[in-house]
Design an enzyme around this catalytic site. Structure first.
Site, PDB file in Angstrom:
ATOM      1  N   ARG A 105     -14.730  20.767 -11.092  1.00 26.10           N
ATOM      2  CA  ARG A 105     -13.914  19.584 -11.505  1.00 26.10           C
ATOM      3  C   ARG A 105     -13.076  20.334 -12.715  1.00 26.10           C
ATOM      4  O   ARG A 105     -13.647  20.958 -13.470  1.00 26.10           O
ATOM      5  CB  ARG A 105     -14.467  18.360 -11.607  1.00 26.10           C
ATOM      6  CG  ARG A 105     -15.307  18.196 -13.075  1.00 26.10           C
ATOM      7  CD  ARG A 105     -14.492  17.788 -13.978  1.00 26.10           C
ATOM      8  NE  ARG A 105     -15.585  17.676 -15.266  1.00 26.10           N
ATOM      9  CZ  ARG A 105     -15.492  18.649 -16.312  1.00 26.10           C
ATOM     10  NH1 ARG A 105     -15.009  19.874 -16.097  1.00 26.10           N
ATOM     11  NH2 ARG A 105     -16.340  18.706 -17.212  1.00 26.10           N
ATOM     12  N   LYS A 107     -11.353  18.661 -15.770  1.00 24.43           N
ATOM     13  CA  LYS A 107     -11.487  17.380 -16.522  1.00 24.43           C
ATOM     14  C   LYS A 107     -10.138  16.609 -16.312  1.00 24.43           C
ATOM     15  O   LYS A 107      -9.199  17.444 -16.399  1.00 24.43           O
ATOM     16  CB  LYS A 107     -11.861  17.517 -17.997  1.00 24.43           C
ATOM     17  CG  LYS A 107     -13.002  16.705 -18.413  1.00 24.43           C
ATOM     18  CD  LYS A 107     -12.931  17.093 -20.031  1.00 24.43           C
ATOM     19  CE  LYS A 107     -14.268  16.877 -20.836  1.00 24.43           C
ATOM     20  NZ  LYS A 107     -15.456  16.270 -20.002  1.00 24.43           N
ATOM     21  N   HIS A 182     -26.939  25.555 -19.264  1.00 23.81           N
ATOM     22  CA  HIS A 182     -25.497  25.343 -19.404  1.00 23.81           C
ATOM     23  C   HIS A 182     -24.912  26.611 -19.963  1.00 23.81           C
ATOM     24  O   HIS A 182     -25.324  27.289 -20.995  1.00 23.81           O
ATOM     25  CB  HIS A 182     -25.233  24.375 -20.676  1.00 23.81           C
ATOM     26  CG  HIS A 182     -25.539  22.981 -20.034  1.00 23.81           C
ATOM     27  ND1 HIS A 182     -25.370  21.840 -20.757  1.00 23.81           N
ATOM     28  CD2 HIS A 182     -26.195  22.381 -18.985  1.00 23.81           C
ATOM     29  CE1 HIS A 182     -25.567  20.716 -20.166  1.00 23.81           C
ATOM     30  NE2 HIS A 182     -25.977  20.995 -18.831  1.00 23.81           N
ATOM     31  N   GLU A 201     -17.168  26.174 -17.990  1.00 20.60           N
ATOM     32  CA  GLU A 201     -18.629  25.623 -18.260  1.00 20.60           C
ATOM     33  C   GLU A 201     -19.356  25.475 -16.887  1.00 20.60           C
ATOM     34  O   GLU A 201     -18.911  25.130 -15.866  1.00 20.60           O
ATOM     35  CB  GLU A 201     -18.677  24.218 -18.906  1.00 20.60           C
ATOM     36  CG  GLU A 201     -20.183  23.621 -19.194  1.00 20.60           C
ATOM     37  CD  GLU A 201     -20.388  22.141 -19.521  1.00 20.60           C
ATOM     38  OE1 GLU A 201     -20.855  22.114 -20.583  1.00 20.60           O
ATOM     39  OE2 GLU A 201     -20.242  21.491 -18.557  1.00 20.60           O
ATOM     40  N   ALA A 213     -30.733  13.936 -13.270  1.00 17.95           N
ATOM     41  CA  ALA A 213     -29.535  13.997 -14.061  1.00 17.95           C
ATOM     42  C   ALA A 213     -28.616  12.879 -13.640  1.00 17.95           C
ATOM     43  O   ALA A 213     -27.866  12.144 -14.255  1.00 17.95           O
ATOM     44  CB  ALA A 213     -28.942  15.218 -14.192  1.00 17.95           C
TER      45      ALA A 213
HETATM   46  P1  GTP Z   1     -20.381  16.669 -23.902  1.00 21.95           P
HETATM   47  O1  GTP Z   1     -19.499  16.119 -24.997  1.00 21.95           O
HETATM   48  O2  GTP Z   1     -20.833  15.542 -22.943  1.00 21.95           O
HETATM   49  O3  GTP Z   1     -19.643  18.111 -23.037  1.00 21.95           O
HETATM   50  O4  GTP Z   1     -21.575  17.489 -24.575  1.00 21.95           O
HETATM   51  P2  GTP Z   1     -21.928  18.714 -25.386  1.00 21.95           P
HETATM   52  O5  GTP Z   1     -20.518  19.405 -25.624  1.00 21.95           O
HETATM   53  O6  GTP Z   1     -22.624  18.532 -26.479  1.00 21.95           O
HETATM   54  O7  GTP Z   1     -22.510  19.632 -24.283  1.00 21.95           O
HETATM   55  P3  GTP Z   1     -23.898  19.657 -23.525  1.00 21.95           P
HETATM   56  O8  GTP Z   1     -24.027  21.242 -22.996  1.00 21.95           O
HETATM   57  O9  GTP Z   1     -24.915  19.132 -24.343  1.00 21.95           O
HETATM   58  O10 GTP Z   1     -23.527  18.830 -22.395  1.00 21.95           O
HETATM   59  C1  GTP Z   1     -22.823  19.033 -21.645  1.00 21.95           C
HETATM   60  C2  GTP Z   1     -22.823  18.123 -20.248  1.00 21.95           C
HETATM   61  O11 GTP Z   1     -24.272  18.207 -19.739  1.00 21.95           O
HETATM   62  C3  GTP Z   1     -22.566  16.824 -20.338  1.00 21.95           C
HETATM   63  O12 GTP Z   1     -21.199  16.300 -19.955  1.00 21.95           O
HETATM   64  C4  GTP Z   1     -23.278  16.177 -19.091  1.00 21.95           C
HETATM   65  O13 GTP Z   1     -22.651  16.487 -17.994  1.00 21.95           O
HETATM   66  C5  GTP Z   1     -24.410  17.055 -18.960  1.00 21.95           C
HETATM   67  N1  GTP Z   1     -25.591  16.558 -19.981  1.00 21.95           N
HETATM   68  C6  GTP Z   1     -26.057  16.748 -21.223  1.00 21.95           C
HETATM   69  N2  GTP Z   1     -26.928  16.086 -21.689  1.00 21.95           N
HETATM   70  C7  GTP Z   1     -27.211  15.163 -20.655  1.00 21.95           C
HETATM   71  C8  GTP Z   1     -28.122  14.102 -20.429  1.00 21.95           C
HETATM   72  O14 GTP Z   1     -28.906  13.794 -21.123  1.00 21.95           O
HETATM   73  N3  GTP Z   1     -28.109  13.191 -19.128  1.00 21.95           N
HETATM   74  C9  GTP Z   1     -27.341  13.670 -18.477  1.00 21.95           C
HETATM   75  N4  GTP Z   1     -27.233  12.956 -17.221  1.00 21.95           N
HETATM   76  N5  GTP Z   1     -26.219  14.530 -18.358  1.00 21.95           N
HETATM   77  C10 GTP Z   1     -26.199  15.434 -19.450  1.00 21.95           C
HETATM   78 MG    MG Z   2     -19.240  17.793 -20.813  1.00 18.37          MG
END
Ligand code: GTP
Ligand code: MG
Length: 308
Positions: A105, A107, A182, A201, A213
């Site tokens: 996707r 955003k 990631h 990403e 998740a």
């Molecule tokens: P965002 O602000 O959400 O993008 O987080 P970030 O920039 O700190 O990056 P991070 O790599 O930690 O997480 C990015 C993405 O991973 C999130 O947008 C979710 O899609 C997924 N994600 C991260 N942590 C979790 C979690 O605890 N639960 C779930 N369900 N998804 C998660």
């Molecule tokens: Mg994100």
């Protein structure tokens, strides 16, 4: 340029009492010190008029924002094509597909505005582009944990891709149990005006991790409501159970591969060869192969110039 800080008109900056930028009022007329508190009425009016962004400036910002979203879409397509090629190559060459499914996707603008506000990122294409690295996002759900790393390595070995950031929540799960790998990868997109590097990403995970998740996200990711301790404990336990499931599925898979290998080694040469699932072994000619193709290949042997 006068408009660069409009994004600081976030609930955060307001709450901390940070001075609102005059141009913010123009972009977000619903907030900001409209009454010109602390200023003389004259100075506030003349400020407003003199610092009001012109239509051209607003248009310029819009155009840059559209361009940003467009390049993110292109970056996404580039990586999806690479994934598709790898997937097909696996299927052709190894008769094995490590990818269960792929979703992607760009955003939505609402989510971009939301995240920029949350993170205090000024709302300009430059700032958003440099700081929001997940505008283009791909989720790659793989069969086994080893497949997530295989896909990672295969992508990163491509010379046009650059790894910008890596978070390995598989090796080091989050406290709540969340697991995934990631990556933020930079890919060049070739536009009429020249190449542009675009961050994408990629979240790599197994089916079990994805299952956990998705449900955990529905339950409470980013939700402000306090979730009772026994429920967070239960979620963590469910994550541990799904990790154990991944382990045992991969073990079963590996043992079956071993059995195939043994069966092949024991098979009388020539007949009854078992097709090994994965990884690539010596290829018997599959039954479904086109007769015409085989005939053409055999003919080409006859017509080869003599080897020196
Ligand atoms: P965002 O602000 O959400 O993008 O987080 P970030 O920039 O700190 O990056 P991070 O790599 O930690 O997480 C990015 C993405 O991973 C999130 O947008 C979710 O899609 C997924 N994600 C991260 N942590 C979790 C979690 O605890 N639960 C779930 N369900 N998804 C998660
Ligand atoms: Mg994100």
């Amino acid at each position: 340029m006068a408009l660069t800080n409009a994004g600081t008109n976030s609930p955060d900056s307001q709450a901390k009492g940070a001075p609102a930028q005059p141009e913010e009022r123009e972009l977000d007329p619903g907030t900001g010190p409209h009454n010109g508190e602390g200023r003389t009425p004259d100075s506030s009016v003349s400020e407003l008029v003199s610092q009001r962004p012109s239509t051209a400036e607003i248009y310029d910002r819009l155009t840059k924002m559209r361009h940003l979203l467009m390049t993110r879409e292109f970056g996404l397509q580039e990586i999806l094509t690479k994934i598709d090629i790898l997937r097909s190559e696996f299927q052709y060459g190894h008769n094995y597909n490590p990818i269960e499914h792929v979703s992607s996707r760009v955003k939505s603008l609402d989510s971009i505005v939301d995240k920029a506000r949350r993170k205090g990122i000024p709302f300009t294409a430059e700032d958003i582009g440099a700081n929001l690295l997940d505008i283009a996002g791909i989720r790659l759900t793989c069969s086994f944990v080893s497949d997530t790393y295989t896909m990672r390595d295969l992508l990163l070995s491509q010379t046009d891709l650059t790894l910008l950031r890596e978070r390995d929540y598989i090796a080091d799960p989050k406290d709540n149990g969340y697991q995934s790998l990631h990556l933020v990868i930079e890919v060049p997109v070739f536009l009429a005006g020249g190449p542009e590097k675009v961050p994408v990403e990629i979240q790599l995970r197994t089916v079990a991790m994805d299952f956990w998740a998705s449900l955990e996200h529905k339950i409470h990711y980013k939700d402000d409501t306090e979730v009772p301790r026994h429920l967070t404990d239960a979620l963590k336990l469910a994550a541990d159970m799904s990790a154990a499931l991944d382990d045992s599925m991969e073990r079963i898979h590996n043992e079956i591969l071993e059995l195939h290998k043994e069966a092949e080694a024991e098979a009388p040469s020539g007949g009854g060869t078992t097709r090994i699932h994965h990884p690539l072994s010596e290829n018997p000619i599959p039954d479904g192969e086109s007769r015409e193709l085989l005939r053409a290949i055999l003919d080409s042997f006859d017509r080869r110039p003599p080897q020196r």
